[in-house]
Design a protein around this motif. Structure first.
Motif, PDB file in Angstrom:
ATOM      1  N   ARG A  89       0.821  -1.201   0.000  1.00 34.37           N
ATOM      2  CA  ARG A  89       0.000   0.000   0.000  1.00 34.37           C
ATOM      3  C   ARG A  89       0.863   1.263   0.000  1.00 34.37           C
ATOM      4  O   ARG A  89       0.393   2.337   0.348  1.00 34.37           O
ATOM      5  CB  ARG A  89      -0.916   0.020   1.232  1.00 34.37           C
ATOM      6  CG  ARG A  89      -1.844  -1.158   1.317  1.00 34.37           C
ATOM      7  CD  ARG A  89      -2.988  -0.907   2.254  1.00 34.37           C
ATOM      8  NE  ARG A  89      -2.559  -0.321   3.519  1.00 34.37           N
ATOM      9  CZ  ARG A  89      -3.395   0.018   4.492  1.00 34.37           C
ATOM     10  NH1 ARG A  89      -4.682  -0.157   4.342  1.00 34.37           N
ATOM     11  NH2 ARG A  89      -2.951   0.526   5.617  1.00 34.37           N
TER      12      ARG A  89
ATOM     13  N   GLY B 218     -10.684   1.258   4.110  1.00 35.33           N
ATOM     14  CA  GLY B 218      -9.315   1.284   3.626  1.00 35.33           C
ATOM     15  C   GLY B 218      -8.251   1.302   4.703  1.00 35.33           C
ATOM     16  O   GLY B 218      -7.080   1.037   4.428  1.00 35.33           O
TER      17      GLY B 218
ATOM     18  N   LYS C 195     -14.299   3.680   0.570  1.00 31.45           N
ATOM     19  CA  LYS C 195     -13.562   4.055  -0.628  1.00 31.45           C
ATOM     20  C   LYS C 195     -14.171   3.394  -1.862  1.00 31.45           C
ATOM     21  O   LYS C 195     -14.462   2.198  -1.866  1.00 31.45           O
ATOM     22  CB  LYS C 195     -12.093   3.658  -0.495  1.00 31.45           C
ATOM     23  CG  LYS C 195     -11.327   4.527   0.490  1.00 31.45           C
ATOM     24  CD  LYS C 195      -9.833   4.306   0.357  1.00 31.45           C
ATOM     25  CE  LYS C 195      -9.067   5.331   1.175  1.00 31.45           C
ATOM     26  NZ  LYS C 195      -7.607   5.207   0.990  1.00 31.45           N
TER      27      LYS C 195
ATOM     28  N   TYR D  28     -13.086  10.391   4.377  1.00 31.71           N
ATOM     29  CA  TYR D  28     -12.294   9.171   4.414  1.00 31.71           C
ATOM     30  C   TYR D  28     -11.499   9.081   5.716  1.00 31.71           C
ATOM     31  O   TYR D  28     -11.080  10.097   6.272  1.00 31.71           O
ATOM     32  CB  TYR D  28     -11.349   9.112   3.218  1.00 31.71           C
ATOM     33  CG  TYR D  28     -12.065   8.967   1.894  1.00 31.71           C
ATOM     34  CD1 TYR D  28     -12.874   7.865   1.638  1.00 31.71           C
ATOM     35  CD2 TYR D  28     -11.934   9.937   0.900  1.00 31.71           C
ATOM     36  CE1 TYR D  28     -13.536   7.727   0.432  1.00 31.71           C
ATOM     37  CE2 TYR D  28     -12.590   9.805  -0.316  1.00 31.71           C
ATOM     38  CZ  TYR D  28     -13.396   8.694  -0.547  1.00 31.71           C
ATOM     39  OH  TYR D  28     -14.058   8.562  -1.730  1.00 31.71           O
TER      40      TYR D  28
END
Length: 282
Positions: free
Chosen positions: A85, A115, A127, A213
């Motif tokens: 990631r 996420g 997401k 987010y």
């Protein structure tokens, strides 16, 4: 590894599960869960009867030390797939291809739509991308899952878990998005699917929903902490400066008082000397 970990988790934490009947006994399905704690990756895969393959951070597989090796062994044992990631180009597409391959084999694939872990126990915006794209590309049902109180078992940043807390897993009914099959490149549809899944997770978990987010929330929390730390240091610096100034003022006052006292004593001594001379002359 699962045969070892699952009994230990049941003995030490006595986790409860609701709605396990909503997970099909066979066939492909997507498990979409909230993410409160590192321990989520242990409780759910270990306690569910069927094997669930989650995408896990690559760091979990290559962290040095005894803890790192044990974590890697567990994740490999329950079939977790490492994904980089760090922003490597194509990593997201590789993860999606891996997910589709798992589902094509008729297995369960797990994903955390946020996420990343929640920084404060709230539920954050899902997401757009992995979850919805995989669901629409494969036609697999999405099963919403709520992890309960796992952040109390192991808060973010804490290595040793807290015993005496009983976490839970609440599993909702499968969501069918076959009506959108073949529309995995329509971003509006992807957002609609993701939001529907997040709503069900919110309903199951009872978490407060925040429409940003989690990564943005983490940055905001970190910035707020830096700002608070800077303000606290500024206040401490000002208080220290004020204390030094007060001390200097007190020292000056003390010196002035001593000088005045010395001057008074000198004056008294001179007066006494004059008086003595005048008495002697008389």
């Amino acid at each position: 590894m699962k045969m070892i970990v699952a009994p230990l988790l049941r003995i030490f934490f006595r986790p409860w599960i609701e709605g396990e009947e909503n997970i099909p006994a066979e066939g492909a399905a997507i498990i979409a869960s909230n993410h409160l704690s590192f321990s989520d990756s242990f409780f759910f895969p270990a306690l569910i009867k069927r094997r669930v393959t989650f995408i896990a951070k690559a760091e979990y597989f290559n962290t040095p030390g005894v803890k790192g090796k044990l974590t890697a062994a567990f994740f490999k044992g329950v079939g977790q797939l490492p994904v980089d990631r760090s922003g490597v180009r194509g990593a997201g597409e590789a993860a999606i291809r891996s997910a589709i391959a798992v589902l094509d084999r008729g297995e369960l694939f797990g994903v955390y739509p946020e996420g990343t872990r929640s920084p404060d126990g709230k539920l954050y915006r899902g997401k757009v991308g992995g979850l919805a794209r995989v669901a629409l590309a494969t036609g697999a049902p999405v099963i919403p899952v709520a992890m309960i109180d796992t952040e109390k078992v192991q808060p973010p940043g804490q290595v040793v878990p807290n015993f005496g807390i009983r976490p839970g897993i609440r599993i909702g009914r499968p969501l069918d998005f076959s009506r959108y099959h073949g529309m995995e490149n329509d971003r509006f549809i992807l957002r609609s699917v993701t939001d529907e899944v997040m709503y069900e997770i919110m309903r199951l978990s009872g978490q407060e929903y925040v429409d940003i987010y989690a990564t943005a929330a983490k940055r905001q929390i970190a910035d707020d902490k830096k700002r608070a730390d800077a303000e606290r240091k500024a206040v401490q610096k000002a208080e220290q400066a004020a204390a030094r100034a007060e001390k200097a003022e007190a020292e000056q006052a003390e010196k002035a008082a001593e000088a005045e006292q010395a001057g008074s004593a000198k004056t008294e001594a001179a007066k006494a000397e004059r008086d003595e001379k005048e008495t002697g002359s008389a």
